[in-house]
Design an enzyme around this catalytic site. Sequence first.
Site, PDB file in Angstrom:
ATOM      1  N   ASP C  21       0.764  -1.191  -0.028  1.00 56.87           N
ATOM      2  CA  ASP C  21      -0.104   0.112   0.159  1.00 56.87           C
ATOM      3  C   ASP C  21       0.960   1.286   0.178  1.00 56.87           C
ATOM      4  O   ASP C  21       0.550   2.192  -0.547  1.00 56.87           O
ATOM      5  CB  ASP C  21      -0.906  -0.007   1.198  1.00 56.87           C
ATOM      6  CG  ASP C  21      -2.130  -0.944   1.078  1.00 56.87           C
ATOM      7  OD1 ASP C  21      -2.006  -2.012   0.759  1.00 56.87           O
ATOM      8  OD2 ASP C  21      -3.189  -0.471   1.559  1.00 56.87           O
ATOM      9  N   ARG C 100       0.658   5.243  17.936  1.00 58.02           N
ATOM     10  CA  ARG C 100       0.190   6.131  17.014  1.00 58.02           C
ATOM     11  C   ARG C 100       0.989   7.505  17.300  1.00 58.02           C
ATOM     12  O   ARG C 100       1.540   8.068  16.495  1.00 58.02           O
ATOM     13  CB  ARG C 100      -1.120   6.577  16.788  1.00 58.02           C
ATOM     14  CG  ARG C 100      -1.811   5.038  16.068  1.00 58.02           C
ATOM     15  CD  ARG C 100      -0.745   4.563  15.072  1.00 58.02           C
ATOM     16  NE  ARG C 100      -1.376   3.295  14.395  1.00 58.02           N
ATOM     17  CZ  ARG C 100      -0.754   2.348  14.272  1.00 58.02           C
ATOM     18  NH1 ARG C 100       0.444   2.285  14.557  1.00 58.02           N
ATOM     19  NH2 ARG C 100      -1.289   1.124  13.670  1.00 58.02           N
ATOM     20  N   ASP C 129      -7.023   4.811  13.278  1.00 51.90           N
ATOM     21  CA  ASP C 129      -5.486   5.381  13.228  1.00 51.90           C
ATOM     22  C   ASP C 129      -5.386   6.645  12.435  1.00 51.90           C
ATOM     23  O   ASP C 129      -4.876   7.413  12.802  1.00 51.90           O
ATOM     24  CB  ASP C 129      -4.654   4.190  12.389  1.00 51.90           C
ATOM     25  CG  ASP C 129      -4.538   3.100  13.401  1.00 51.90           C
ATOM     26  OD1 ASP C 129      -4.511   3.328  14.682  1.00 51.90           O
ATOM     27  OD2 ASP C 129      -3.984   1.918  13.006  1.00 51.90           O
ATOM     28  N   SER C 185      -6.079  -8.379   8.379  1.00 56.67           N
ATOM     29  CA  SER C 185      -4.926  -7.176   8.493  1.00 56.67           C
ATOM     30  C   SER C 185      -4.387  -7.406   9.821  1.00 56.67           C
ATOM     31  O   SER C 185      -5.196  -7.577  10.696  1.00 56.67           O
ATOM     32  CB  SER C 185      -5.453  -5.997   8.067  1.00 56.67           C
ATOM     33  OG  SER C 185      -6.163  -5.392   8.960  1.00 56.67           O
TER      34      SER C 185
END
Lengths: 418, 418, 418, 418
Positions: C21, C100, C129, C185
């Site tokens: 990606d 994050r 996210d 994922s």
Amino acid sequence: MSSSFHFPPCTVVLAYSGGLDTSCILVWLKEEGYDVITYLANIGQEEDFDAAKKKAESLGAKKVFIEDLRAEFVEEFIWPSVQANAVYEDRYLLGTSVARPCIARRQIQIARQEGAQYVSHGATGKGNDQIRFELTCYALYPEVKIIAPWRIPEFYNRFVGRKDLMEYAEKHGIPVPVTPKAPWSMDANLMHISYESGILENPKSHAPADLYLMTKSPEDAPNSPDVLEIEFKKGVPIKVTHVKEGKSKDTPLDIFSYLNEIGGRHGVGRIDIVENRFIGMKSRGIYETPGGTILYHAHLDIETFTMDREVRRIKQGLGVKFAEMLYNGFWYSPECEFVRHCIDKSQESVEGKVQLSVFKGQVYILGRESPKSLYNEELVSMDVQGDYDPCDASGFIKINAVRLREHHRLQGEHRSKH
Amino acid sequence: MSSSFHFPPCTVVLAYSGGLDTSCILVWLKEEGYDVITYLANIGQEEDFDAAKKKAESLGAKKVFIEDLRAEFVEEFIWPSVQANAVYEDRYLLGTSVARPCIARRQIQIARQEGAQYVSHGATGKGNDQIRFELTCYALYPEVKIIAPWRIPEFYNRFVGRKDLMEYAEKHGIPVPVTPKAPWSMDANLMHISYESGILENPKSHAPADLYLMTKSPEDAPNSPDVLEIEFKKGVPIKVTHVKEGKSKDTPLDIFSYLNEIGGRHGVGRIDIVENRFIGMKSRGIYETPGGTILYHAHLDIETFTMDREVRRIKQGLGVKFAEMLYNGFWYSPECEFVRHCIDKSQESVEGKVQLSVFKGQVYILGRESPKSLYNEELVSMDVQGDYDPCDASGFIKINAVRLREHHRLQGEHRSKH
Amino acid sequence: MSSSFHFPPCTVVLAYSGGLDTSCILVWLKEEGYDVITYLANIGQEEDFDAAKKKAESLGAKKVFIEDLRAEFVEEFIWPSVQANAVYEDRYLLGTSVARPCIARRQIQIARQEGAQYVSHGATGKGNDQIRFELTCYALYPEVKIIAPWRIPEFYNRFVGRKDLMEYAEKHGIPVPVTPKAPWSMDANLMHISYESGILENPKSHAPADLYLMTKSPEDAPNSPDVLEIEFKKGVPIKVTHVKEGKSKDTPLDIFSYLNEIGGRHGVGRIDIVENRFIGMKSRGIYETPGGTILYHAHLDIETFTMDREVRRIKQGLGVKFAEMLYNGFWYSPECEFVRHCIDKSQESVEGKVQLSVFKGQVYILGRESPKSLYNEELVSMDVQGDYDPCDASGFIKINAVRLREHHRLQGEHRSKH
Amino acid sequence: MSSSFHFPPCTVVLAYSGGLDTSCILVWLKEEGYDVITYLANIGQEEDFDAAKKKAESLGAKKVFIEDLRAEFVEEFIWPSVQANAVYEDRYLLGTSVARPCIARRQIQIARQEGAQYVSHGATGKGNDQIRFELTCYALYPEVKIIAPWRIPEFYNRFVGRKDLMEYAEKHGIPVPVTPKAPWSMDANLMHISYESGILENPKSHAPADLYLMTKSPEDAPNSPDVLEIEFKKGVPIKVTHVKEGKSKDTPLDIFSYLNEIGGRHGVGRIDIVENRFIGMKSRGIYETPGGTILYHAHLDIETFTMDREVRRIKQGLGVKFAEMLYNGFWYSPECEFVRHCIDKSQESVEGKVQLSVFKGQVYILGRESPKSLYNEELVSMDVQGDYDPCDASGFIKINAVRLREHHRLQGEHRSKH
């Protein structure tokens, strides 16, 4: 409480008011075999402190302490309450509650310094004050022994009514008050006067017009407002200025006293409430808190102006908890120290000036300014865009609606029938 | 938003106020190819509804709805807010917020009934109202499409200032207001009038004296108070009586209107605040909420009188949450429905009469009575013992002190130095 | 997002993972006319950082940053979460959430240092996210512009499925992964691995046994426990010792890694939950947090042992708020900074050692000791009285009953029928 | 407590366990001149109820009540706790606390029915149980008089150690236990067994391996899991099925007993904690709650699956309050009744099935399904768009960032230095 168990004579520090009750307690404690040290705190109440001193001495007090706590009362107790916007049950500004740990702290300091193992007070057995006094004492002096005569059967069964006290006083050479007692009891300090019991115990009956001593009746107050500017730093007032007269005050005690004067003149801060005591009963209280009420409004304004919304929300919750701790007597507790620390932290940017008008019992905020405000005039303006894209609001709303639409979907079509 | 994608003509229900903005929006929507139904809610604002109807028709509205929502506004929206003692950020009584779900609910009912897939409104892109309207719409009609012109670039870039609207109006035969616009915007309903923006955007500058429309200035208010008795049942007022005049009202709309009249006459309920909008900016607002302010004080009093202390504490927390939901537009959300249910449950015994005086901007509680009070005059009395043993208080205090003494013990002797 | 508006070439710092990606995004950003700097944070995930570096360079990255953030991740982000006992919705230990702000902080530092006005990431448009990354960016670099391709129609309409990415990759010389993608994922860091989407989207279907990479299956875990002693100071671990083996670790990164090793070996910290995302949808997530789970239990134990009950109660509420802020991406917000400060303050006395056993997916607390404990063995003993008078409890109970008895009195005799 | 003041003979209902302590209390109460009715509740503990009955009769009890409360204990006390996810101080599932109001309620019913003005129990003066028993008694029977021998000096000074009780027993024909007492005390019911005091008072020393009676050691538990499916309706379990064996239970008592069996076999629900008692001291307790632990996990899962996020957040706060009330003995209080009502309301849609695996001390949630879930597989999917526009997230994030950016602006450039 027979005298046998405290021989040789033990020393007790008695919180002494100069009134009939604590004078009788003084003599009674001596009868019980104690050496009595009296302690009278000046926290701003109207009192003839010299006369009280002489009276205590004449009744046999071994030592007499008259302590002026006014400055520390304002700085260490009232100011944190202002920072917290402390209000109990949405209305009561806690004027009595906040004085108790201040008074008891000094009493404990005297007890330690004088080697006294006992302290005593004249608070009743149904009220909050006994708790506030004693929790402070136990917290600061865990080994202390407390004598609360109004909870000792041999005392309270002997002094059932005021008549018994009067008789005892006459018998023991205690000067008896010449003016008749008001049909209620009151408690006064720099922050407020409270009135309760007696004829006020009927929650339906209106308070008599002549009850109030600290504030004028709004009906008799001046017909034009006084406009003040109060400047804050770290959430506490550092200056108050009378806008028209130019007069200003800048020490904590002067600021607070001046706000009392202005608030009192305009009849500010009177409330008549039923509240919930810590011991679980409802009681009716009438309070007048002139300066404290002005400060409450002013601080609320500058705080909202300078504090982030979400910090404010959390701090508001802490303030409610703080008020409950204060009311219940837990000033000197780990949780109250923790919360005071957190609230103080939240006040770092609470800084600026508030202009307000005081008139006929009311406080009106007029405007505010701050070097640390989060208010952004351009951002909020209806006339200019500022750094803001209105399209963002569509996405904001749509995402906030995701949950509501799912809920509706689940509920089927119930909702459309509304 | 090109007209291509909604062919054949789609129907939009426009919340129409009769003013310049929404008149221009009406015409613009038609230009964009929509069939426009206008909807004007009567929630107690001063308005010439007939004139507005004619205006909408003359501008090409396909249908015109004028809906009198006053009674349901009071009963279904204001009353729950009274039960909750709903106050946003300690000061704002939420008069605008509480009207929005009421207005939008009917708009959605009309949209469904008329088969319209679109709704539209004239709220700005920086405010709270867009959110309150739209969350209600999405909650009650999840598939609805919302046209908010003030968030559509081709609209707001075309109408940058009022001048652009005026020109557009003249060009399209929209009657142009003859009186100049006040240098601020306002929003009125039965509960309050709010004022913001324009010259009020400077948070320091004082509001002009002639701003207020719903309340007299306290300085010009009558020199003697009006005394009212408000009777509550299940936390909502069921009757208000003017004690001297004997006059009384007993339907929700009449009660609320009468409280507005009395409060307005005495200048009650004016506040000037900076608040935190949902979208994260601070804004300055000025509000007058005469009847709502009286009710707030009266309900608080009867509630504390009749509700258990600990239930009250939990309910107080729910009320704060409710106020936030209401302010942010979440009336029709699962959480707000849940909280309203819980608050309503808490009000079962909130019943009785409160006497209060309204005077020069202030509301003074004078006394209260209730068949369901938890107040026990004998229990609390200073003169009689009641079913209470003062000795119990000693144990209560000692046990409460266990934790404090342990803490002190652990802290060593730091504390005595205080 | 046409290339015209950012001429001359603008620089963007792309959070790059080395995967398909973000490799496509890298190339696509170049196509759009940007100079791309890639940034890959090492927060403890399994990764060939050198290979990723070479890949980025080969794809035309102007600069490549590989940053080892593991130590600061543990000390500045995981440790405060341990102090807070941070758990989202009673179960999720926030392993992704806490990484994050750590990652985005360095990205912003690089952007400022490199004079880049843009940052970009490959997070999807439905997840948490994107919010966590971007709120951190806006908070630390308010003028930054963010390119989130998965929210840009011309990007996401071009790359509808994985097949489109593969084709684009082949066309642009991007190495295509040879192993087939797992049917879910995952996101890995030092604290945990999360698994979601794909076949896990059906909340009813069980997770495949071979899903977990960080923990052994409890069924295959050793048949005897490992016993650890963890020492805390100010609420964070300063040493962990394997009791039998005598082995110990004493730097944050070593401690945490060792706990991961032990916890992983015993299958500790697996959960399968449905959670509520910030954007309002429910999602199913599977997490394994071996070391974090051990620390959660150990910290909870030492905290309760050393912290006053009421401080704990307030701190518990702050911890719940902290977890929500963290989950929603508000680490760098005024409220989260405030709450972190308060929680840190609460940890001053959270000090001592906890012994625990790790076995077959479980953590068992075995015992604890502390120089700062509020536990008083003599006071609590059933065998000795200590400084405690049992009679006090009678008063304590009686006073606590005052309110209950009044309530019953009011309710009449309903209660006796129970 | 001289016998003089209760002549003619008063009746006391004694909560009788059949053990040494309450047998001595029975005889002592008779000595003090009371007529003693004994009452023994069957709440699922292991006990020879017939033997206890005979023993009480032989010791002179006027009447003996043995009451099977197991079904009502599960339905009226455990079920509401399951709905609440009630956990005290993040760990304790309240197995003892929840039994107390159930036991005391029946004791009061018997006292009223038998015209007894007194109740008595054998709980110690330092614990929580005295409070839980007595607050229930005062709440349900405000005029009751309570005799708590372990708080009466003439009792506890006479029976200082176990030896004194043994001597008294021998002297009065009370059968003396033949097996030596375990070096700790325990309390058992259907929900759990608790262990405390004695050798457990040292918080550092590990619990002996042979302590636990209700659960097997995880080390000795079966090497393969049992998989259960639990079905809920309105937040309570209505059926449990053993997936492999097909066996199922569907009455409250059967369901709970079966979960105890399965949980016990696998060593589920053991904790070793230090907790804060209501009287303000910390104590160490060890608990095993097999069925309750399984239910806690299962309910948490189905609740999060079916309940709106924000309702859940409010309900979570109410649950924490509920747990505190329960722990402190306030089941029968206005606030607890209010909170139970609210929590029950929140459970309306908490419905569906949870599959879970029980293995070696752990409960693993495997999957869940519900006709009322708010989970929307299409909406959350990474593969299909669903009714969701990713662009909305940009606006959502931007608006959430408004406040953070303003804060940063105000803070100047401090932040960039991080």
